[in-house]
Each structure stands twice: as C-alpha cells, then as structure tokens.
Scaffold this motif. Structure first.
Motif, PDB file in Angstrom:
ATOM      1  N   HIS A 443       0.835  -1.213   0.000  1.00  0.00           N
ATOM      2  CA  HIS A 443       0.000   0.000   0.000  1.00  0.00           C
ATOM      3  C   HIS A 443       0.869   1.262   0.000  1.00  0.00           C
ATOM      4  O   HIS A 443       0.864   2.030   0.968  1.00  0.00           O
ATOM      5  CB  HIS A 443      -0.943   0.000   1.206  1.00  0.00           C
ATOM      6  CG  HIS A 443      -1.971  -1.076   1.176  1.00  0.00           C
ATOM      7  ND1 HIS A 443      -3.140  -0.952   0.452  1.00  0.00           N
ATOM      8  CD2 HIS A 443      -1.997  -2.301   1.760  1.00  0.00           C
ATOM      9  CE1 HIS A 443      -3.863  -2.056   0.607  1.00  0.00           C
ATOM     10  NE2 HIS A 443      -3.196  -2.892   1.395  1.00  0.00           N
ATOM     11  N   PRO A 444       1.593   1.502  -1.080  1.00  0.00           N
ATOM     12  CA  PRO A 444       2.449   2.695  -1.131  1.00  0.00           C
ATOM     13  C   PRO A 444       1.656   3.996  -1.005  1.00  0.00           C
ATOM     14  O   PRO A 444       2.176   4.990  -0.499  1.00  0.00           O
ATOM     15  CB  PRO A 444       3.132   2.579  -2.501  1.00  0.00           C
ATOM     16  CG  PRO A 444       2.251   1.671  -3.309  1.00  0.00           C
ATOM     17  CD  PRO A 444       1.680   0.701  -2.322  1.00  0.00           C
ATOM     18  N   GLU A 445       0.395   3.986  -1.442  1.00  0.00           N
ATOM     19  CA  GLU A 445      -0.419   5.209  -1.331  1.00  0.00           C
ATOM     20  C   GLU A 445      -0.711   5.540   0.129  1.00  0.00           C
ATOM     21  O   GLU A 445      -0.770   6.720   0.515  1.00  0.00           O
ATOM     22  CB  GLU A 445      -1.723   5.049  -2.128  1.00  0.00           C
ATOM     23  CG  GLU A 445      -2.809   4.199  -1.504  1.00  0.00           C
ATOM     24  CD  GLU A 445      -2.534   2.690  -1.514  1.00  0.00           C
ATOM     25  OE1 GLU A 445      -3.358   1.935  -0.961  1.00  0.00           O
ATOM     26  OE2 GLU A 445      -1.503   2.264  -2.086  1.00  0.00           O
ATOM     27  N   LEU A 446      -0.870   4.510   0.962  1.00  0.00           N
ATOM     28  CA  LEU A 446      -1.095   4.747   2.379  1.00  0.00           C
ATOM     29  C   LEU A 446       0.194   5.157   3.089  1.00  0.00           C
ATOM     30  O   LEU A 446       0.162   5.979   4.019  1.00  0.00           O
ATOM     31  CB  LEU A 446      -1.689   3.501   3.036  1.00  0.00           C
ATOM     32  CG  LEU A 446      -3.113   3.150   2.625  1.00  0.00           C
ATOM     33  CD1 LEU A 446      -3.587   1.895   3.353  1.00  0.00           C
ATOM     34  CD2 LEU A 446      -4.069   4.307   2.915  1.00  0.00           C
ATOM     35  N   VAL A 447       1.305   4.614   2.663  1.00  0.00           N
ATOM     36  CA  VAL A 447       2.601   5.039   3.222  1.00  0.00           C
ATOM     37  C   VAL A 447       2.829   6.512   2.913  1.00  0.00           C
ATOM     38  O   VAL A 447       3.293   7.286   3.766  1.00  0.00           O
ATOM     39  CB  VAL A 447       3.746   4.170   2.674  1.00  0.00           C
ATOM     40  CG1 VAL A 447       5.105   4.734   3.104  1.00  0.00           C
ATOM     41  CG2 VAL A 447       3.597   2.727   3.144  1.00  0.00           C
ATOM     42  N   LYS A 448       2.476   6.927   1.720  1.00  0.00           N
ATOM     43  CA  LYS A 448       2.588   8.347   1.359  1.00  0.00           C
ATOM     44  C   LYS A 448       1.693   9.201   2.250  1.00  0.00           C
ATOM     45  O   LYS A 448       2.097  10.273   2.724  1.00  0.00           O
ATOM     46  CB  LYS A 448       2.194   8.540  -0.111  1.00  0.00           C
ATOM     47  CG  LYS A 448       2.279   9.988  -0.579  1.00  0.00           C
ATOM     48  CD  LYS A 448       1.840  10.131  -2.033  1.00  0.00           C
ATOM     49  CE  LYS A 448       1.880  11.598  -2.471  1.00  0.00           C
ATOM     50  NZ  LYS A 448       1.396  11.760  -3.869  1.00  0.00           N
ATOM     51  N   HIS A 449       0.469   8.709   2.498  1.00  0.00           N
ATOM     52  CA  HIS A 449      -0.453   9.429   3.380  1.00  0.00           C
ATOM     53  C   HIS A 449       0.124   9.532   4.792  1.00  0.00           C
ATOM     54  O   HIS A 449       0.013  10.577   5.454  1.00  0.00           O
ATOM     55  CB  HIS A 449      -1.801   8.710   3.411  1.00  0.00           C
ATOM     56  CG  HIS A 449      -2.829   9.355   4.274  1.00  0.00           C
ATOM     57  ND1 HIS A 449      -3.266  10.655   4.090  1.00  0.00           N
ATOM     58  CD2 HIS A 449      -3.517   8.879   5.356  1.00  0.00           C
ATOM     59  CE1 HIS A 449      -4.171  10.956   4.999  1.00  0.00           C
ATOM     60  NE2 HIS A 449      -4.339   9.904   5.779  1.00  0.00           N
ATOM     61  N   VAL A 450       0.730   8.466   5.262  1.00  0.00           N
ATOM     62  CA  VAL A 450       1.379   8.476   6.577  1.00  0.00           C
ATOM     63  C   VAL A 450       2.451   9.558   6.630  1.00  0.00           C
ATOM     64  O   VAL A 450       2.530  10.340   7.592  1.00  0.00           O
ATOM     65  CB  VAL A 450       1.981   7.092   6.904  1.00  0.00           C
ATOM     66  CG1 VAL A 450       2.924   7.172   8.103  1.00  0.00           C
ATOM     67  CG2 VAL A 450       0.874   6.077   7.168  1.00  0.00           C
ATOM     68  N   ARG A 451       3.280   9.636   5.595  1.00  0.00           N
ATOM     69  CA  ARG A 451       4.349  10.652   5.567  1.00  0.00           C
ATOM     70  C   ARG A 451       3.749  12.062   5.580  1.00  0.00           C
ATOM     71  O   ARG A 451       4.289  12.970   6.227  1.00  0.00           O
ATOM     72  CB  ARG A 451       5.206  10.463   4.315  1.00  0.00           C
ATOM     73  CG  ARG A 451       6.023   9.176   4.280  1.00  0.00           C
ATOM     74  CD  ARG A 451       7.115   9.171   5.304  1.00  0.00           C
ATOM     75  NE  ARG A 451       7.999   8.021   5.178  1.00  0.00           N
ATOM     76  CZ  ARG A 451       8.883   7.662   6.094  1.00  0.00           C
ATOM     77  NH1 ARG A 451       8.996   8.366   7.210  1.00  0.00           N
ATOM     78  NH2 ARG A 451       9.651   6.596   5.912  1.00  0.00           N
ATOM     79  N   GLU A 452       2.653  12.243   4.909  1.00  0.00           N
ATOM     80  CA  GLU A 452       1.994  13.565   4.896  1.00  0.00           C
ATOM     81  C   GLU A 452       1.464  13.918   6.281  1.00  0.00           C
ATOM     82  O   GLU A 452       1.588  15.063   6.726  1.00  0.00           O
ATOM     83  CB  GLU A 452       0.865  13.568   3.864  1.00  0.00           C
ATOM     84  CG  GLU A 452       1.362  13.492   2.422  1.00  0.00           C
ATOM     85  CD  GLU A 452       0.229  13.238   1.436  1.00  0.00           C
ATOM     86  OE1 GLU A 452      -0.887  12.875   1.888  1.00  0.00           O
ATOM     87  OE2 GLU A 452       0.460  13.370   0.214  1.00  0.00           O
ATOM     88  N   LEU A 453       0.898  12.943   6.967  1.00  0.00           N
ATOM     89  CA  LEU A 453       0.397  13.192   8.320  1.00  0.00           C
ATOM     90  C   LEU A 453       1.541  13.472   9.287  1.00  0.00           C
ATOM     91  O   LEU A 453       1.449  14.360  10.143  1.00  0.00           O
ATOM     92  CB  LEU A 453      -0.425  12.000   8.812  1.00  0.00           C
ATOM     93  CG  LEU A 453      -1.761  11.750   8.125  1.00  0.00           C
ATOM     94  CD1 LEU A 453      -2.420  10.487   8.683  1.00  0.00           C
ATOM     95  CD2 LEU A 453      -2.704  12.939   8.283  1.00  0.00           C
ATOM     96  N   LEU A 454       2.634  12.727   9.148  1.00  0.00           N
ATOM     97  CA  LEU A 454       3.785  12.939  10.028  1.00  0.00           C
ATOM     98  C   LEU A 454       4.327  14.350   9.907  1.00  0.00           C
ATOM     99  O   LEU A 454       4.774  14.954  10.889  1.00  0.00           O
ATOM    100  CB  LEU A 454       4.896  11.934   9.702  1.00  0.00           C
ATOM    101  CG  LEU A 454       4.633  10.469  10.060  1.00  0.00           C
ATOM    102  CD1 LEU A 454       5.762   9.598   9.539  1.00  0.00           C
ATOM    103  CD2 LEU A 454       4.466  10.288  11.566  1.00  0.00           C
ATOM    104  N   ALA A 455       4.286  14.893   8.712  1.00  0.00           N
ATOM    105  CA  ALA A 455       4.845  16.220   8.464  1.00  0.00           C
ATOM    106  C   ALA A 455       4.084  17.317   9.188  1.00  0.00           C
ATOM    107  O   ALA A 455       4.638  18.380   9.487  1.00  0.00           O
ATOM    108  CB  ALA A 455       4.864  16.502   6.961  1.00  0.00           C
ATOM    109  N   LYS A 456       2.811  17.057   9.518  1.00  0.00           N
ATOM    110  CA  LYS A 456       2.009  18.101  10.165  1.00  0.00           C
ATOM    111  C   LYS A 456       1.605  17.764  11.599  1.00  0.00           C
ATOM    112  O   LYS A 456       0.994  18.588  12.279  1.00  0.00           O
ATOM    113  CB  LYS A 456       0.753  18.392   9.350  1.00  0.00           C
ATOM    114  CG  LYS A 456      -0.258  17.250   9.296  1.00  0.00           C
ATOM    115  CD  LYS A 456      -1.491  17.657   8.481  1.00  0.00           C
ATOM    116  CE  LYS A 456      -2.565  16.581   8.477  1.00  0.00           C
ATOM    117  NZ  LYS A 456      -3.767  16.967   7.720  1.00  0.00           N
ATOM    118  N   ALA A 457       1.961  16.573  12.065  1.00  0.00           N
ATOM    119  CA  ALA A 457       1.457  16.111  13.357  1.00  0.00           C
ATOM    120  C   ALA A 457       2.264  16.609  14.544  1.00  0.00           C
ATOM    121  O   ALA A 457       1.811  16.499  15.683  1.00  0.00           O
ATOM    122  CB  ALA A 457       1.415  14.583  13.388  1.00  0.00           C
ATOM    123  N   THR A 458       3.442  17.162  14.319  1.00  0.00           N
ATOM    124  CA  THR A 458       4.314  17.509  15.435  1.00  0.00           C
ATOM    125  C   THR A 458       4.902  18.896  15.265  1.00  0.00           C
ATOM    126  O   THR A 458       5.046  19.391  14.135  1.00  0.00           O
ATOM    127  CB  THR A 458       5.447  16.471  15.573  1.00  0.00           C
ATOM    128  OG1 THR A 458       6.226  16.763  16.742  1.00  0.00           O
ATOM    129  CG2 THR A 458       6.356  16.468  14.358  1.00  0.00           C
TER     130      THR A 458
END
Length: 469
Positions: A443-458
C-alpha cells in the motif's frame, strides 16, 4: 462506532453486580449541572490485566462489576507508552506531537522536567468552574517548585518524581507541595506502604464535607515499580515466582480499593452524581505481558508504540446516567479525556487542543465526532548519566518511534540516529489486531499518506526532546 449491550447476554452479570453492591442503573430525567468526577489511573497495567478484558489468572471482580454496570471501551489509547508524557497528554488534552514532555527523562538536576506553568490542565479548568480539585498518587510532571498545587490542584498527596515512585516504602512523600517525612520507613524500614496511604487519603477526602462538586484524580502507582506488597496471600497457593504473585496481588488490591471508593461514595450519598473513569497510563512490562498475557493478544509492551504499549482498559461508570452493560469500539485516546470531562461538567473546552470529546459515546447522546488520526511519538532515554562526549557515545535521549492510527490502519515508524525519517510499518487492525503482517509494501499510497500526516502532526516545542546539551 459500534456499541453493544452485554447485559442482554446472560442474567449472571446482574447476580454478580448485586453481590458486589452496585445498583441497577435507572435513567434520570435531568442531568446534574456539575457532577463529581473521579479519575482512577493504574500505572503500567496492561489491556489484558482485568477479567473484563480477558484476564484469567488475576482476580478483579469489583472492577469487572464496574464495567458491567457502565461502559467499557475496547479501542482506548493512552497518551504515550511511558508515564510522564502520558500524564501530560491526559491533563492537557494534547497528543505527544504537541506536549512539552515526550518521554521519561531526568534533567541534570536528576528530577523530572517540569511541565510549563502556562500549560492549562483539566484541574485548572474545573477549579475555575467552581470545583474542589485533588490529586492523590503520582504526579511525575515536575519537582518541588512545580508540584500539582501550581497546576490547579487544591489538594495533593503523593510522589512528585517518577523515579521515587518506584519505591513503595518511601522515606517521604509530598502533601500540597511540601515534603512529609514517613518515620515508619526511615532507615530502610517498611512500615507504611504508599498505596495504602493513598487510599487512606482518598477515603478521608471523600469523607470530608463537600460544599462544592469535586474532581478527584487518583494516579495510583500499582502495579508499577518495585513489585512488592505487604500481603500476597491471595495467590499463596499458586506455583508462580514471587514477583508474579506480587504483581497479581497488587492488581487485586487495587480492585478491592476501587470497591472501597465506590462504597465511600455511596455512604455519603454521592454515587448517583459522580462520574467514575478508570484507565491505565501505558502497557505492561514484557515479563508480565508474557506470563499473564497482560497486554492480551496485542503485540508489544511498555516502551514501544505497538498496540500492547498504548491500548489500555477504559471503564466509565455513572449510575443512572451511563447505560449499564455497554461495550464500545469508539477509537479514542488520553488527550480526549479533558474535553469529555469539560462537557460532562458543562464547561467550555479550550480552543486549540488535540482532544475530541467522547461524551456522546458515554451517554448515547448526539453525534460522536471522530479523529482524522491519532498520533504518538516516543523518546527513549539513555539512563547512562554520562553526556555525549563525556564517556557516552549515545545522546541523552532520542526519537525512537512514532505511530499513527487512522481508521482501521495503524502505522509504526521506527527511527534511528542515521535515519530520522524512519521506516514505516503498516497494519490493518480490523483484520490483524496483533499487528503481525506489515502491509507497507502493498500500500504505497497509504505510506505516502502516513508521511503527509507525520509532516504536520508535530511541532518542535519540547526543548528536552531531543536533549542536545
């Protein structure tokens, strides 16, 4: 979100409740304007350490009965996988991408980093709204100049420092920020067991005149730290190592004391206007997780961000207000407790927090808002006191892992000094609650989504994490 009613399954549950003295719930016509709130938090007790969550070896009949007469959450997450950041998340409504404390850590003064005074706690909000506020147990968010009385608690008794809290026979505790010597424990004596002192202070608080609604926060230390107890005879017949008998006896003692608290509320006629919340601050240690299945069938344990380190028991009880026999799979976390308590108390929730009230799930009223995602980050601590360049090659602490839950998906991101971005592991909790199969490659599309969330979560507002001095 699914909510189940377990009382319809069998009449045996009602027999058990009668035996332990709980009333059958009856719905009241009006909601008390300002209910009393009792928040009980165990320390290092895993998701599977209670009978109502599947435990087979440890006796917890009173807490199990509490769950049958209230609501039990199956997807409640602690604020963190270790105690200090979990406590800040609980008290401030912020996840650990925004908290000041993001791991257990001792400063150069060998005390806990202090949560900044400008942080607004649930105690401060309730005190401003006319509540009497008290904390009995472990603070863990600052030393003598930063005790609970500086963050909204009218009364406090217990440990300030998390390391001191490992000792159940301490030479001193703190009352209202002042050191109180315990002569029964002087010179290594073991005359006063701290948990028993906490329960005595709790019962004294409940027995005192109540001219205001109260918020009683009980972060007890059982079963954390040194696994010792004055009496483990309830498990004397078990062919277990002594440490495991003690662990089980500590949880059973906590169970008995929960019943004493409820009995005290009833004796004062306070129970029908009191919301009781029971939870744990993080998962169990690996040894107990294996022996007792303390974290259930979940992967991981305290100090990591797999489910066993952060998914915890959560029980809500309020006779006549919370419908008995419910089990809810609503996904919620420690930082949601503040807005939930605010809504229950009828006060405004502060703007800008991460928490989302789960009041609708507790009381079956209105539409339950859902999180877009839950986020955790965990800094491990190098307990070697040598600073980098002075006998130690490791930094004092470092970002070891982060985690996200969004819908049924869970991502765990492990970092290293050479790879701060980390490697994403991806699990579908609906089909794989044990997190046994990493689906990141599929699920590379979900891994990309995870990276996007990480960038704004902290945000970088935590000077001790990482500690660079």
């Amino acid at each position: 979100m699914k909510v189940y009613n377990i009382l319809s399954i069998t009449g045996a549950g009602l027999v058990l409740l009668t035996a332990f003295g709980f009333r059958k719930a009856s719905v009241k016509r009006s909601l008390p304007v300002k209910p009393n709130i009792v928040l009980i938090m165990a320390d290092d007790m895993g998701y599977g350490d209670l009978g109502c969550y599947g435990q087979q070896m440890i006796q917890t009949p009173h807490i199990d009965a509490l769950a049958k007469q209230g609501l039990r959450l199956t997807h409640y997450y602690a604020g963190n996988t270790v105690c200090a950041p979990s406590r800040e998340a609980l008290l401030t409504g912020m996840h650990t991408g925004h908290t000041y404390i993001r791991g257990n850590f001792l400063t150069d003064e060998q005390e806990d980093p202090a949560m900044p005074s400008e942080k607004v706690t649930i105690a401060e909000l309730l005190k401003k709204a006319g509540y009497r506020t008290a904390l009995i147990g472990k603070w863990g968010l600052g030393g003598e100049q930063h005790s609970p009385d500086t963050q909204g608690f009218d009364y406090s008794y217990g440990y300030l420092d998390q390391i001191q809290a490992h000792n159940y026979y301490p030479p001193f505790l703190y009352e209202n920020g002042k050191k109180v010597m315990l002569p029964e424990n002087a010179d290594g004596k073991k005359g006063a067991y701290s948990h028993n002192l906490f329960v005595d202070k709790t019962l004294a608080f409940l027995d005192s005149p109540q001219d205001k609604p109260f918020f009683l926060y009980l972060p007890y230390t059982i079963p954390h730290g040194d696994h010792v107890i004055p009496d483990n005879s309830v498990y004397a017949g078990k062919d277990w190592p002594e440490q495991f008998k003690n662990y089980a006896a500590m949880i059973t003692l906590l169970d008995q004391d929960v019943a004493r608290i409820i009995s005290a509320l009833k004796a004062k006629g306070l129970d029908e206007n009191t919301l009781i919340l029971f939870m744990s601050d993080n998962g169990a240690n690996p040894g107990f997780a294996k022996f007792f299945k303390s974290n259930g069938s979940l992967r991981g344990f305290k100090t990591n961000l797999y489910e066993g380190g952060i998914r915890e028991p959560f029980i809500a009880y309020w006779p006549g207000r919370i419908k008995a026999g419910q089990v809810s799979d609503h996904v919620t976390a420690g930082w949601d407790v503040l807005p939930t308590i605010c809504q229950a108390a009828g006060i405004k929730t502060p703007a800008g927090i991460d928490g989302v009230s789960f009041y609708p799930s507790l009381f079956n009223t209105g539409k339950q808002a859902e999180h877009d995602y839950l986020y955790w980050e965990y800094y491990t601590y190098n307990y070697n006191w040598n600073k980098p360049g002075k006998g130690s090659e490791q930094p004092r602490n470092w970002l070891e892992s982060r985690a996200l839950r969004f819908g049924d998906w869970k991502a765990v991101i492990k970092s290293t000094a050479a790879d701060a971005a980390g490697t994403v592991e991806l699990f579908n909790l609906a089909t794989d609650p044990a997190e046994s199969k990493d689906l990141a490659a599929a699920h590379p599309e979900l891994v990309k989504h995870v990276r996007e969330l990480l960038a704004k979560a902290t945000i970088a507002n935590a000077p001790f994490f990482p500690y660079k001095h």
